[in-house]
Write a protein that holds these residues in place. Structure first.
Motif, PDB file in Angstrom:
ATOM      1  N   SER A  93      -1.285  33.902  32.113  1.00 35.98           N
ATOM      2  CA  SER A  93      -2.336  34.733  32.690  1.00 35.98           C
ATOM      3  C   SER A  93      -1.885  36.189  32.730  1.00 35.98           C
ATOM      4  CB  SER A  93      -2.669  34.253  34.103  1.00 35.98           C
ATOM      5  OG  SER A  93      -1.529  34.379  34.949  1.00 35.98           O
ATOM      6  N   LYS A  94      -2.840  37.090  32.816  1.00 36.41           N
ATOM      7  CA  LYS A  94      -2.535  38.519  32.833  1.00 36.41           C
ATOM      8  C   LYS A  94      -2.093  38.933  34.244  1.00 36.41           C
ATOM      9  CE  LYS A  94      -3.737  39.498  28.552  1.00 36.41           C
ATOM     10  NZ  LYS A  94      -3.957  38.114  28.081  1.00 36.41           N
ATOM     11  N   LEU A  95      -1.043  39.726  34.302  1.00 36.16           N
ATOM     12  CA  LEU A  95      -0.544  40.185  35.587  1.00 36.16           C
ATOM     13  C   LEU A  95      -1.585  41.015  36.323  1.00 36.16           C
ATOM     14  CD1 LEU A  95       1.777  40.464  37.630  1.00 36.16           C
ATOM     15  CD2 LEU A  95       2.616  42.422  36.296  1.00 36.16           C
ATOM     16  N   ILE A  96      -2.323  41.831  35.585  1.00 40.75           N
ATOM     17  CA  ILE A  96      -3.320  42.697  36.229  1.00 40.75           C
ATOM     18  C   ILE A  96      -4.424  41.858  36.870  1.00 40.75           C
ATOM     19  CG2 ILE A  96      -4.708  43.032  34.131  1.00 40.75           C
ATOM     20  CD1 ILE A  96      -5.119  45.946  35.081  1.00 40.75           C
ATOM     21  N   ASP A  97      -4.764  40.720  36.243  1.00 37.66           N
ATOM     22  CA  ASP A  97      -5.791  39.851  36.824  1.00 37.66           C
ATOM     23  C   ASP A  97      -5.287  39.238  38.134  1.00 37.66           C
ATOM     24  OD1 ASP A  97      -7.431  40.383  34.686  1.00 37.66           O
ATOM     25  OD2 ASP A  97      -6.841  38.588  33.551  1.00 37.66           O
ATOM     26  N   ARG A  98      -4.000  38.871  38.165  1.00 37.63           N
ATOM     27  CA  ARG A  98      -3.439  38.313  39.390  1.00 37.63           C
ATOM     28  C   ARG A  98      -3.453  39.353  40.507  1.00 37.63           C
ATOM     29  NH1 ARG A  98      -3.368  33.919  41.802  1.00 37.63           N
ATOM     30  NH2 ARG A  98      -2.679  32.854  39.887  1.00 37.63           N
TER      31      ARG A  98
END
Length: 392
Positions: free
Chosen positions: A324-329
């Motif tokens: 998963s994308k860090l920015i989404d987390r």
């Protein structure tokens, strides 16, 4: 030179020199021996180390704790050299579950002061007899290291043991975090719930509780090869790079000292098998002797024992889905300026969580301390729930 006086020979010169220096150096009496012991140096007691076949007969196959034991003198010498490697003062070695005492005797013969923590009655009596034959170099304590500081109310029942009582018995007082290593601990990890035990040690490391209340205690432990691969996994290795990898690499310097086949260790399982844990994704042909030395600069930049549980939770949440994308987390935590924060930290905007380096997770956490996200009550509730879900 006057006639009639001969020059002293080499032996005579040696005797004259010794006689002249004796008043200055003194005899090597009890005071000299006590000074060496105070400095961490003990004379070798020249104990007989049993051979493998003899040591095997000392290990009962039923009753008491099940585990793995060192019975090969050559392996014991290898471990002894690993424990004594490096410069600086000699440290006390806390040997956990020494069993038949092959390593114990090897360490004692090398001049090491040993504290043996043993819970098996058959081994305990023999170790106590050995303790009584020595002049303080060996101390034997009834207890189980892997039942240290149990989460119970009321009195602690042996073989469970409290770390404060254990360290008091060893004569070790707390030292500042950046001070020298106060004690070395050696043990062989039991295979039952090995991962859970690694998590428990991780929590007490970051909390500076239990054994780590006394400083940067050095662990020298045999763990399975597959768990070693997880601890040392690198970003991008999606199958093995986990929260455990990040947190141990941030918290400790991890050094592989030795790899030994499972067959070199004796077990006391009733069926006599090696009981090697199965592993389909990772190699698991060896036990790995790993040195875990806590980082001097662990608690810097905003990371503290008081907020370490939040850091652990953050890393666990990020690596639940490593692709998963860090920015989404970050955005899922209602952090409005996630892109700006990543840019300031020079972390790629759309990096996957499984590609973020351990040190970058720590930098990210320290930067987040300046935002309001960790003040949210729901976040703290999830932190506490996460801690409760880990089998300590």
């Amino acid at each position: 030179m006057r006639a009639g006086r001969a020059l002293p020979g080499a032996a005579g010169c040696g005797r004259l020199l010794a006689a002249g220096l004796r008043p200055l150096l003194g005899e090597r009496g009890p005071c000299w021996a006590a000074a060496r012991r105070a400095a961490g140096w003990w004379p070798s007691p020249e104990l007989r180390v049993p051979q493998a076949a003899e040591a095997e007969r000392l290990v009962p196959q039923t009753g008491g704790r099940c585990g793995r034991f060192i019975v090969c003198p050559q392996l014991a010498r290898t471990v002894q050299r690993c424990l004594q490697a490096g410069s600086g003062p000699q440290h006390v070695v806390l040997e956990c579950a020494p069993g038949p005492g092959v390593l114990t005797r090897t360490l004692l013969n090398a001049g090491v002061r040993v504290v043996a923590l043993e819970s098996h009655p058959a081994f305990l009596s023999k170790l106590q007899s050995l303790e009584n034959s020595l002049d303080g170099q060996l101390k034997v304590i009834y207890g189980d290291f892997f039942r240290l500081d149990p989460l119970v109310t009321g009195a602690v029942k042996p073989p469970a043991v409290c770390s404060d009582k254990l360290f008091e018995a060893m004569g070790i007082a707390p030292v500042p975090w950046r001070a020298d290593i106060p004690v070395k601990i050696f043990g062989i990890f039991p295979q039952q719930k090995e991962r859970s035990k690694l998590w428990r040690l991780l929590f007490i490391l970051y909390e500076c509780s239990s054994i780590y209340r006394y400083g940067r205690v050095e662990l020298n432990i045999f763990i399975s090869e597959k768990e070693y691969k997880v601890l040392t996994a690198k970003p991008g290795e999606m199958r093995t790079y986990q929260a455990l990898s990040v947190l141990w690499q941030v918290g400790c310097d991890i050094q592989l000292l030795h790899m030994e086949p499972w067959s070199s260790f004796l077990t006391n399982f009733k069926n006599g098998r090696l009981a090697i844990p199965r592993s389909t994704l990772l190699p698991n042909d060896h036990l790995c002797l790993v040195r875990l030395t806590p980082q001097e600069n662990l608690f810097t930049g905003g990371l503290k024992p008081a907020n370490s549980a939040t850091f652990i939770f953050m890393v666990k949440q990020c690596l639940t889905k490593p692709r998963s994308k860090l920015i989404d987390r970050l955005n899922s935590w209602s952090l409005g300026n996630a892109g700006k924060l990543l840019k300031a930290l020079e972390i790629p905007k759309y990096v996957e969580t499984g590609n973020v380096y351990p040190e970058d997770y720590k930098r990210l956490f320290c930067a987040l301390q300046n935002s309001s996200v960790f003040a949210e009550s729901w976040f703290h509730d999830e932190v506490l729930e996460s801690i409760r879900n880990i089998n300590l």
